[in-house]
Design an enzyme around this catalytic site. Sequence first.
Site, PDB file in Angstrom:
ATOM      1  N   ARG A  18       0.603  12.224   8.353  1.00 10.94           N
ATOM      2  CA  ARG A  18       0.309  12.874   9.635  1.00 10.94           C
ATOM      3  C   ARG A  18       1.434  12.610  10.616  1.00 10.94           C
ATOM      4  O   ARG A  18       1.672  13.390  11.542  1.00 10.94           O
ATOM      5  CB  ARG A  18      -0.995  12.326  10.233  1.00 10.94           C
ATOM      6  N   THR A  23     -14.674 -19.136  -5.384  1.00 13.73           N
ATOM      7  CA  THR A  23     -14.282 -19.316  -3.985  1.00 13.73           C
ATOM      8  C   THR A  23     -12.926 -19.981  -3.786  1.00 13.73           C
ATOM      9  O   THR A  23     -12.134 -19.525  -2.942  1.00 13.73           O
ATOM     10  CB  THR A  23     -15.373 -20.105  -3.223  1.00 13.73           C
ATOM     11  N   ARG A  38      -6.852  -3.371 -14.714  1.00 15.23           N
ATOM     12  CA  ARG A  38      -5.747  -2.412 -14.727  1.00 15.23           C
ATOM     13  C   ARG A  38      -4.590  -2.802 -15.637  1.00 15.23           C
ATOM     14  O   ARG A  38      -3.739  -1.963 -15.938  1.00 15.23           O
ATOM     15  CB  ARG A  38      -5.248  -2.187 -13.305  1.00 15.23           C
ATOM     16  N   HIS A  43     -10.575   0.012  -5.777  1.00 12.96           N
ATOM     17  CA  HIS A  43     -10.727  -1.444  -5.667  1.00 12.96           C
ATOM     18  C   HIS A  43     -10.784  -1.762  -4.170  1.00 12.96           C
ATOM     19  O   HIS A  43      -9.763  -1.902  -3.507  1.00 12.96           O
ATOM     20  CB  HIS A  43      -9.542  -2.152  -6.332  1.00 12.96           C
ATOM     21  N   ARG A  56       0.564  18.838   4.779  1.00 14.24           N
ATOM     22  CA  ARG A  56       0.521  17.898   3.650  1.00 14.24           C
ATOM     23  C   ARG A  56      -0.494  18.302   2.588  1.00 14.24           C
ATOM     24  O   ARG A  56      -0.408  17.886   1.432  1.00 14.24           O
ATOM     25  CB  ARG A  56       0.202  16.489   4.150  1.00 14.24           C
ATOM     26  N   GLU A  68      -1.460   2.706   4.451  1.00 18.12           N
ATOM     27  CA  GLU A  68      -0.658   3.677   3.710  1.00 18.12           C
ATOM     28  C   GLU A  68       0.282   4.440   4.627  1.00 18.12           C
ATOM     29  O   GLU A  68      -0.012   4.681   5.801  1.00 18.12           O
ATOM     30  CB  GLU A  68      -1.586   4.657   2.981  1.00 18.12           C
ATOM     31  N   TYR A  69       1.394   4.850   4.063  1.00 14.89           N
ATOM     32  CA  TYR A  69       2.356   5.723   4.732  1.00 14.89           C
ATOM     33  C   TYR A  69       1.607   6.937   5.277  1.00 14.89           C
ATOM     34  O   TYR A  69       0.858   7.587   4.552  1.00 14.89           O
ATOM     35  CB  TYR A  69       3.407   6.148   3.705  1.00 14.89           C
TER      36      TYR A  69
END
Length: 315
Positions: A124, A89, A231, A113, A204, A120-121
């Site tokens: 659309r 914690t 990672r 994760h 896209r 995000e970019y």
Amino acid sequence: MKLTKEQSEEIKSQQSQNNKTKRVVVTDLENILYEAIPALDHGFVRVVDYMGDDTSIVQAARVSYGKGTKQVSTDAGLIKYLMRHWHSTPFEMCEIKYHIKLPIFIARQWIRHRTANVNEYSARYSILDKEFYLPTSENLAAQATSNRQGRGDVLEGTQAKEVLELLKNDAERTYSNYETMLNERYDGSTIDSNKKGLARELARMNLTLNTYTQWYWKTDLLNLMNFLRLRADHHAQYEIRVYADIMLDTLKRWVPTTYEAFMDYRVGGTEVSAKGNVVIQKLIKGEDISLESSGLSKREWNELMLAFNLEDKLI
């Protein structure tokens, strides 16, 4: 990695700020704040904001006023204790926000994760940059024969050249078709004034997964360490490991005492099951112990032996 003139000017503007604050400031992290640290061929990692430092962890653990103790060694001892005993914690009291540019296929792996705030970019709303990730020859490997999600031997010669050409040509062709469907080039200019462009949210879908995207990724220190433990590991996919290694350096700059404890107990340490513990105790005492009597599977046995550098006992 190449930044546009506008991006470079924006970073310079951000770094030239001289704001006064009563909050905790970490000089070593401030030195690279907003800087675009290159990743892969066109990607980058930027630290754009953070909250707290090592003393914030100590403060939260003791629920006290002000910073930690006057003795750094005492604070370090507490942080090591927290890390060693999985008291998580206090580490959640620190947060950090990154701006990251990465290939779409790595973003889809990364998003698993689910412990961060992500924006995000939007393809659309905007047109994605004409940039694609192409691996270097030394990172162009065949499928591993013993691991369904890993890499084997590096491809060489004609085959490697052929694969790279396929990746490059497919990415360029699909991006060209993307512009044609949009009836708009990536620089915003119209291709044919007599035609309507397909909606960006539809166009896209034709892009390859090595196309670059960007996002802001904000998380707390605990979940950042959980991410990096997985990672930055040598078993992780090379491309995401590149980003993790950069972020590992930002962790070191931000919370150096926590970083040392993390590298010691999480990255450099090993977990041993109850059965594994019995095996190690018997080996230390010189007693006989076999795979059959240990209660471990062959894989568990070999992982345990490798963790303690007992290669002569591998099966």
